[in-house]
Design a protein around this motif. Structure first.
Motif, PDB file in Angstrom:
ATOM      1  N   PHE A 350       0.834  -1.212   0.000  1.00 56.72           N
ATOM      2  CA  PHE A 350       0.000   0.000   0.000  1.00 56.72           C
ATOM      3  C   PHE A 350       0.865   1.257   0.000  1.00 56.72           C
ATOM      4  O   PHE A 350       0.574   2.229  -0.717  1.00 56.72           O
ATOM      5  N   LEU A 351       1.936   1.253   0.791  1.00 58.48           N
ATOM      6  CA  LEU A 351       2.818   2.431   0.827  1.00 58.48           C
ATOM      7  C   LEU A 351       3.521   2.634  -0.513  1.00 58.48           C
ATOM      8  O   LEU A 351       3.677   3.779  -0.969  1.00 58.48           O
ATOM      9  N   ARG A 352       3.946   1.521  -1.131  1.00 53.93           N
ATOM     10  CA  ARG A 352       4.594   1.668  -2.439  1.00 53.93           C
ATOM     11  C   ARG A 352       3.626   2.236  -3.473  1.00 53.93           C
ATOM     12  O   ARG A 352       3.995   3.076  -4.295  1.00 53.93           O
ATOM     13  N   ALA A 353       2.396   1.765  -3.429  1.00 53.52           N
ATOM     14  CA  ALA A 353       1.405   2.305  -4.365  1.00 53.52           C
ATOM     15  C   ALA A 353       1.067   3.756  -4.047  1.00 53.52           C
ATOM     16  O   ALA A 353       0.856   4.569  -4.956  1.00 53.52           O
ATOM     17  N   LEU A 354       1.054   4.097  -2.754  1.00 47.66           N
ATOM     18  CA  LEU A 354       0.702   5.463  -2.358  1.00 47.66           C
ATOM     19  C   LEU A 354       1.811   6.449  -2.689  1.00 47.66           C
ATOM     20  O   LEU A 354       1.550   7.594  -3.083  1.00 47.66           O
ATOM     21  N   LEU A 355       3.059   6.025  -2.537  1.00 50.19           N
ATOM     22  CA  LEU A 355       4.193   6.926  -2.755  1.00 50.19           C
ATOM     23  C   LEU A 355       4.805   6.780  -4.140  1.00 50.19           C
ATOM     24  O   LEU A 355       5.717   7.538  -4.482  1.00 50.19           O
ATOM     25  N   LEU A 362      -5.971   5.928  -6.014  1.00 52.69           N
ATOM     26  CA  LEU A 362      -5.667   5.575  -4.630  1.00 52.69           C
ATOM     27  C   LEU A 362      -5.163   6.789  -3.851  1.00 52.69           C
ATOM     28  O   LEU A 362      -5.569   7.006  -2.693  1.00 52.69           O
ATOM     29  N   LYS A 363      -4.322   7.596  -4.448  1.00 52.42           N
ATOM     30  CA  LYS A 363      -3.824   8.786  -3.769  1.00 52.42           C
ATOM     31  C   LYS A 363      -4.970   9.756  -3.480  1.00 52.42           C
ATOM     32  O   LYS A 363      -5.027  10.358  -2.392  1.00 52.42           O
ATOM     33  N   ALA A 364      -5.870   9.934  -4.443  1.00 49.64           N
ATOM     34  CA  ALA A 364      -6.988  10.866  -4.234  1.00 49.64           C
ATOM     35  C   ALA A 364      -7.908  10.364  -3.123  1.00 49.64           C
ATOM     36  O   ALA A 364      -8.333  11.144  -2.253  1.00 49.64           O
ATOM     37  N   VAL A 365      -8.197   9.067  -3.121  1.00 48.13           N
ATOM     38  CA  VAL A 365      -9.071   8.522  -2.080  1.00 48.13           C
ATOM     39  C   VAL A 365      -8.415   8.632  -0.712  1.00 48.13           C
ATOM     40  O   VAL A 365      -9.071   8.979   0.283  1.00 48.13           O
ATOM     41  N   THR A 366      -7.111   8.351  -0.632  1.00 51.47           N
ATOM     42  CA  THR A 366      -6.406   8.463   0.652  1.00 51.47           C
ATOM     43  C   THR A 366      -6.399   9.904   1.147  1.00 51.47           C
ATOM     44  O   THR A 366      -6.592  10.173   2.347  1.00 51.47           O
TER      45      THR A 366
END
Length: 627
Positions: A350-355, A362-366
């Motif tokens: 999840f962190l790799r996908a977020l960063l 995913l970034k927008a939803v987070t």
């Protein structure tokens, strides 16, 4: 009469033609099924197809070695017929473009004719073509003939496959090997068993002396299974040398083998240093290492050792086994992880996908979620305690049976509105009235005796009769009271909230038995069943709102009046009874109505309001579980 004779003659002729055609078809089918080669099959098949389809002028079957040639006509129809240039051009075009051809002859070249051709392919290689010249008055008729030809060439395909039994048997054997290993991996209970089973099977299938399987990790590749061994000693020199050879194949993403194949020039460009060192350290002269994959990523390698050199077909088969079993081994490896490892891997993913550079959604939803949590932690809201509510009468009068008797009449049922003094029910009073008549007769007799005693001046008798008359009067008064109480009346204006004697006529009742409950109209209280986790927030005097299910449009104001200190279990949950009073009158309310009440506690953070129950449960659970 002449017409009938002509019709009969025509029917006999048609029958004869059908008989000859049936005999001809039977002979041709026997020849087609008994043909030993593709050429013989082509001769019989072309004759059958052209003779059965009307309007075909000529036809040809051209065959040759698949993909190589040369190609030459092996059968023509009619036999020995001269092929036209247009027919040969159609066949050459179909073979060159590997497409079906359907074309009509140019205008002005005699009768309307069409040319159709279907290429013959086997395993992606062209081995011939079938071309026909036929009558075609329209494009639709020509396409119809082309479709019939496409269906019919299946006999030639079957004959072509029969001439290659070696390839079919080899492919079937390879497929069986791959499927057998795949099923063995699927049937294994865990990843360790699956790896051991696969390595032992490959050793037996390839005649190898030893086989090993390695898996890639975050740091390096390690050997996880050795044929004939229950455990793997990672510190052994042999295991380290095997891991280096596997890593060599994984790094180059190619299967490696020793000794090198002199006919393959690409083998000279690969690095075999670790394989050479392993071959020098071991007594086996032939080594083959094949990477295994999962979703196009290398997840490990398989290494086999034996005396006999590995052929190209064996290397290809080993690659196929690795490609089929690699995803299964990887899945079982993931399933054997602990819950902590799974959580860690998912968190890192999840962190790799977020960063990472992608995953914009995913970034927008987070980001939206973080902003929402921040807003909930900063914005205040009104904390309310909700609980199921029941509307009750402020006063409930119990109407009981005045004496032992039988129900004679019932006029009231639960829910009826009553006025003070209204008859609700009646008890049987016939025995009482008989006793009353007897006592009245007895009193008259005593009164006559009393008067005779006075007339005779018997002072003692006068006093006795006077006492007996007083006693009889008391009994008569008591019976009159009981007769009057046989009619059960409403004690005040209100509503019957309990009791229905309409189906109990003639049944006995005992003195003191509850027959009805009556509550006054317009004077109510609210009973709230508050969860034990929320009762500590409540205090007398707090206000809230009540919404009743029968009257959802009414939003009634209530005020907490009393909190009982004793809990009761309802549906497996401990609740406290909290009584509240209505602050405003409302029409058409009845005792027993249910709804939901919410008591306002005060201002709290929205995040605390929505999570305080869970955090409270978590604190209790941790305190109970932790030492």
């Amino acid at each position: 009469m002449a017409t009938n004779n002509q019709s009969a003659s025509t029917q006999r002729t048609d029958a004869a033609v059908r008989s000859v055609a049936a005999y001809h078809d039977s002979v041709c089918w026997k020849q087609l099924l008994s043909a030993e080669s593709l050429n013989d099959t082509a001769v019989v098949w072309l004759g059958m197809h052209c003779s059965r389809a009307a309007g075909i002028h000529s036809g040809v079957v051209v065959l040759g070695p698949p993909g190589e040639g040369p190609f030459a006509p092996v059968s023509t129809w009619p036999a020995g017929a001269r092929l036209t240039t247009a027919l040969m051009q159609a066949s050459e075009l179909a073979m060159a473009e590997r497409k079906n051809v359907a074309r009509q002859s140019p205008a002005g070249e005699g009768d309307a004719a069409g040319y159709i051709a279907v290429p013959l392919e086997l395993d992606g290689l062209v081995y011939g073509v079938v071309a026909l010249e036929c009558a075609a008055s329209s494009d639709s008729e020509l396409l119809h003939r082309l479709r019939d030809l496409q269906w019919s060439v299946s006999h030639l395909h079957a004959a072509a496959l029969r001439e290659q039994p070696g390839n079919r048997s080899r492919d079937a054997r390879q497929l069986r090997v791959v499927l057998a290993n795949l099923v063995a991996c699927l049937e294994a209970g865990d990843s360790a068993t699956a790896r051991t089973v696969l390595v032992n099977r490959l050793v037996a299938q390839f005649g190898a002396a030893r086989g090993m399987l390695g898996e890639t990790t975050e740091s390096a590749l390690r050997v996880v299974a050795i044929s004939g061994a229950a455990q793997v000693n990672l510190k052994a020199n042999l295991v380290q040398a095997v891991a280096a050879a596997m890593q060599e194949a994984v790094d180059q993403n190619r299967p490696l083998r020793l000794p090198l194949d002199e006919g393959d020039e690409g083998e000279d460009m690969l690095i075999h240093r670790a394989h050479d060192e392993l071959a020098q350290a071991e007594s086996y002269r032939s080594i083959c290492t094949v990477p295994i994959y999962n979703e196009a990523q290398v997840t490990g390698a398989i290494l086999l050792e034996r005396e006999k050199s590995f052929t190209d077909e064996e290397v290809l088969l080993l690659e196929q086994v690795g490609a089929a079993c690699g995803p299964i081994l990887h899945l079982k490896r993931l399933n054997d992880r602990s819950l902590l490892a799974v959580s860690r891997d998912r968190g890192l993913a999840f962190l790799r996908a977020l960063l990472g550079p992608r995953h914009a959604v995913l970034k927008a939803v987070t980001l939206v979620f973080v902003l929402l949590v921040a807003a909930l932690a900063l914005i205040d809201g009104t904390h309310r305690v909700g609980a199921p509510a029941v509307l009750e009468g402020a006063v409930e009068r119990v109407v009981t049976a005045p004496y032992d008797g039988y129900v004679s009449r019932a006029l009231t049922r639960a829910g009826d509105v009553l006025a003070e003094g209204d008859e609700m029910a009646r008890l049987e009073d016939r025995d009482l009235r008989l006793d009353l008549a007897r006592l009245l007769s007895q009193r008259e007799q005593l009164e006559r005796q009393y008067l005779e005693a006075i007339a005779e001046r018997e002072r003692a008798g006068t006093q006795i009769f006077k006492a007996q008359i007083a006693q009889t009067d008391a009994q008569i008064e008591m019976l009159n009271e009981r007769v009057s109480r046989s009619v059960i009346r409403a004690p005040f204006d209100g509503t019957a909230i309990f009791g229905d004697l309409s189906r109990s006529i003639g049944e006995p009742v005992e003195r003191g038995e509850i027959l009805f409950k009556v509550a006054p109209l317009g004077d109510y209280r609210v009973a709230l069943s508050v969860d034990e986790r929320d009762v500590t927030f409540l205090q007398e005097g707090q206000r809230g709102q009540l919404v009743l299910a029968p009257r959802p449009e009414l939003d009634l104001d209530i005020e907490v009046d009393r909190i009982t200190p004793v809990a009761a279990a309802e549906d497996g949950v401990n609740v406290f009874r909290v009584e509240a009073k209505l602050l405003q009158p409302a029409p058409d309310l009845r005792p027993g109505m249910t709804g939901t009440g919410k008591i306002e506690i005060g201002e709290r953070r929205l995040l605390w309001i929505w999570t305080h129950r869970f955090t409270g449960w978590l604190r209790v659970a941790l305190w109970r579980w932790l030492p």
